[in-house]
Design a protein around this motif. Structure first.
Motif, PDB file in Angstrom:
ATOM      1  N   ALA A  93       0.827  -1.208   0.000  1.00 58.18           N
ATOM      2  CA  ALA A  93       0.000   0.000   0.000  1.00 58.18           C
ATOM      3  C   ALA A  93       0.861   1.257   0.000  1.00 58.18           C
ATOM      4  CB  ALA A  93      -0.938  -0.003   1.199  1.00 58.18           C
ATOM      5  N   CYS A  94       1.966   1.223   0.728  1.00 57.76           N
ATOM      6  CA  CYS A  94       2.873   2.369   0.768  1.00 57.76           C
ATOM      7  C   CYS A  94       3.533   2.579  -0.590  1.00 57.76           C
ATOM      8  CB  CYS A  94       3.914   2.182   1.873  1.00 57.76           C
ATOM      9  SG  CYS A  94       4.899   3.658   2.190  1.00 57.76           S
ATOM     10  N   MET A  95       3.970   1.489  -1.213  1.00 57.48           N
ATOM     11  CA  MET A  95       4.557   1.606  -2.554  1.00 57.48           C
ATOM     12  C   MET A  95       3.555   2.221  -3.525  1.00 57.48           C
ATOM     13  SD  MET A  95       6.898  -1.810  -3.169  1.00 57.48           S
ATOM     14  CE  MET A  95       5.483  -2.819  -3.488  1.00 57.48           C
ATOM     15  N   ASP A  96       2.317   1.738  -3.486  1.00 58.56           N
ATOM     16  CA  ASP A  96       1.283   2.267  -4.384  1.00 58.56           C
ATOM     17  C   ASP A  96       1.052   3.759  -4.148  1.00 58.56           C
ATOM     18  OD1 ASP A  96       1.007  -0.295  -5.426  1.00 58.56           O
ATOM     19  OD2 ASP A  96      -0.853  -0.729  -4.332  1.00 58.56           O
ATOM     20  N   ALA A  97       1.012   4.175  -2.877  1.00 58.72           N
ATOM     21  CA  ALA A  97       0.799   5.591  -2.552  1.00 58.72           C
ATOM     22  C   ALA A  97       1.984   6.446  -2.996  1.00 58.72           C
ATOM     23  CB  ALA A  97       0.547   5.759  -1.057  1.00 58.72           C
ATOM     24  N   CYS A  98       3.193   5.926  -2.830  1.00 57.10           N
ATOM     25  CA  CYS A  98       4.384   6.664  -3.275  1.00 57.10           C
ATOM     26  C   CYS A  98       4.417   6.778  -4.799  1.00 57.10           C
ATOM     27  CB  CYS A  98       5.657   5.986  -2.771  1.00 57.10           C
ATOM     28  SG  CYS A  98       5.962   6.205  -0.996  1.00 57.10           S
ATOM     29  N   MET A  99       3.991   5.726  -5.487  1.00 61.15           N
ATOM     30  CA  MET A  99       3.933   5.784  -6.952  1.00 61.15           C
ATOM     31  C   MET A  99       2.882   6.785  -7.413  1.00 61.15           C
ATOM     32  SD  MET A  99       4.551   1.904  -8.227  1.00 61.15           S
ATOM     33  CE  MET A  99       5.319   0.800  -7.056  1.00 61.15           C
ATOM     34  N   ALA A 100       1.751   6.845  -6.710  1.00 59.88           N
ATOM     35  CA  ALA A 100       0.720   7.832  -7.048  1.00 59.88           C
ATOM     36  C   ALA A 100       1.238   9.249  -6.824  1.00 59.88           C
ATOM     37  CB  ALA A 100      -0.546   7.583  -6.222  1.00 59.88           C
ATOM     38  N   MET A 101       2.008   9.432  -5.764  1.00 59.21           N
ATOM     39  CA  MET A 101       2.591  10.747  -5.495  1.00 59.21           C
ATOM     40  C   MET A 101       3.578  11.124  -6.601  1.00 59.21           C
ATOM     41  SD  MET A 101       3.237  12.829  -2.390  1.00 59.21           S
ATOM     42  CE  MET A 101       4.473  14.088  -2.121  1.00 59.21           C
ATOM     43  N   LYS A 102       4.385  10.164  -7.013  1.00 60.51           N
ATOM     44  CA  LYS A 102       5.321  10.428  -8.119  1.00 60.51           C
ATOM     45  C   LYS A 102       4.567  10.817  -9.388  1.00 60.51           C
ATOM     46  CE  LYS A 102       8.833   8.095  -9.142  1.00 60.51           C
ATOM     47  NZ  LYS A 102       9.852   7.140  -9.518  1.00 60.51           N
ATOM     48  N   ASP A 103       3.493  10.094  -9.687  1.00 63.45           N
ATOM     49  CA  ASP A 103       2.691  10.418 -10.868  1.00 63.45           C
ATOM     50  C   ASP A 103       2.122  11.823 -10.773  1.00 63.45           C
ATOM     51  OD1 ASP A 103       3.186   7.894 -11.914  1.00 63.45           O
ATOM     52  OD2 ASP A 103       1.220   7.077 -11.338  1.00 63.45           O
ATOM     53  N   ALA A 104       1.655  12.201  -9.585  1.00 62.17           N
ATOM     54  CA  ALA A 104       1.083  13.542  -9.394  1.00 62.17           C
ATOM     55  C   ALA A 104       2.159  14.628  -9.527  1.00 62.17           C
ATOM     56  CB  ALA A 104       0.423  13.628  -8.019  1.00 62.17           C
ATOM     57  N   MET A 105       3.397  14.270  -9.235  1.00 66.94           N
ATOM     58  CA  MET A 105       4.489  15.248  -9.298  1.00 66.94           C
ATOM     59  C   MET A 105       5.111  15.382 -10.683  1.00 66.94           C
ATOM     60  SD  MET A 105       6.505  14.560  -5.729  1.00 66.94           S
ATOM     61  CE  MET A 105       7.832  15.639  -6.254  1.00 66.94           C
ATOM     62  N   MET A 106       4.867  14.439 -11.571  1.00 63.04           N
ATOM     63  CA  MET A 106       5.506  14.460 -12.891  1.00 63.04           C
ATOM     64  C   MET A 106       5.355  15.791 -13.635  1.00 63.04           C
ATOM     65  SD  MET A 106       7.362  11.933 -13.105  1.00 63.04           S
ATOM     66  CE  MET A 106       7.835  11.489 -14.748  1.00 63.04           C
ATOM     67  N   PRO A 107       4.172  16.412 -13.623  1.00 64.07           N
ATOM     68  CA  PRO A 107       4.062  17.700 -14.318  1.00 64.07           C
ATOM     69  C   PRO A 107       4.989  18.781 -13.730  1.00 64.07           C
ATOM     70  CG  PRO A 107       1.881  16.823 -13.851  1.00 64.07           C
ATOM     71  CD  PRO A 107       2.872  15.954 -13.129  1.00 64.07           C
ATOM     72  N   MET A 108       5.368  18.650 -12.476  1.00 63.09           N
ATOM     73  CA  MET A 108       6.230  19.646 -11.841  1.00 63.09           C
ATOM     74  C   MET A 108       7.696  19.473 -12.246  1.00 63.09           C
ATOM     75  SD  MET A 108       4.754  19.591  -8.025  1.00 63.09           S
ATOM     76  CE  MET A 108       3.267  18.637  -7.931  1.00 63.09           C
ATOM     77  N   MET A 109       8.008  18.340 -12.852  1.00 61.68           N
ATOM     78  CA  MET A 109       9.398  18.039 -13.198  1.00 61.68           C
ATOM     79  C   MET A 109       9.809  18.694 -14.516  1.00 61.68           C
ATOM     80  SD  MET A 109      10.374  16.422 -10.604  1.00 61.68           S
ATOM     81  CE  MET A 109      11.996  15.877 -11.090  1.00 61.68           C
ATOM     82  N   ALA A 110       8.856  19.215 -15.256  1.00 59.88           N
ATOM     83  CA  ALA A 110       9.161  19.827 -16.565  1.00 59.88           C
ATOM     84  C   ALA A 110       9.767  21.195 -16.424  1.00 59.88           C
ATOM     85  CB  ALA A 110       7.910  19.887 -17.399  1.00 59.88           C
TER      86      ALA A 110
END
Length: 132
Positions: A115-132
């Motif tokens: 569950a923690c891995m899934d939540a961290c992956m969701a956070m990474k996905d949500a942050m992707m637009p900020m990486m540009a």
């Protein structure tokens, strides 16, 4: 976390993190907290997975505390920390799964790590637009 804290976090200055979805961040904080607790309990069983559980508990605590800081979060650093947390949870989950048929605690710990891995992956996905 209560609504007052979430409101304060959403108004806080987080350079580079202005567009962060606070609900995704809250879900990640909650998952890290639950995983830390499960790993701590599991580490006290004296099974072979104890070192992995202790390390995972420490990583989840560090990840959670980093997300709770309202200043100094940069996307690149958060991504690296999320990657480390995902890797640590994967390792702990794999170790605990070796004992899951013999121990309800190990099974609970492995599920919490997933569950923690899934939540961290969701956070990474949500942050992707900020990486540009």
């Amino acid at each position: 976390m209560d609504s007052m804290m979430m409101g304060a976090m959403s108004k806080a200055s987080m350079p580079g993190m202005e567009k962060m979805d606070m609900a995704v961040m809250q879900a990640c904080i909650d998952a890290c907290s639950a995983c830390e607790q499960a790993c701590t309990i599991c580490s006290m069983q004296g099974m072979d997975c104890a070192p992995a559980c202790m390390n995972c508990a420490d990583m989840c605590n560090t990840m959670m505390r980093s997300m709770l800081r309202m200043e100094g979060m940069t996307p690149a650093v958060m991504m690296a920390m999320l990657d480390a947390c995902i890797a640590m949870c994967q390792m702990c989950m794999d170790e605990c799964m070796e004992h899951a048929d013999m121990s309800d605690v190990c099974r609970m710990c492995a599920q919490s790590c997933k569950a923690c891995m899934d939540a961290c992956m969701a956070m990474k996905d949500a942050m992707m637009p900020m990486m540009a």
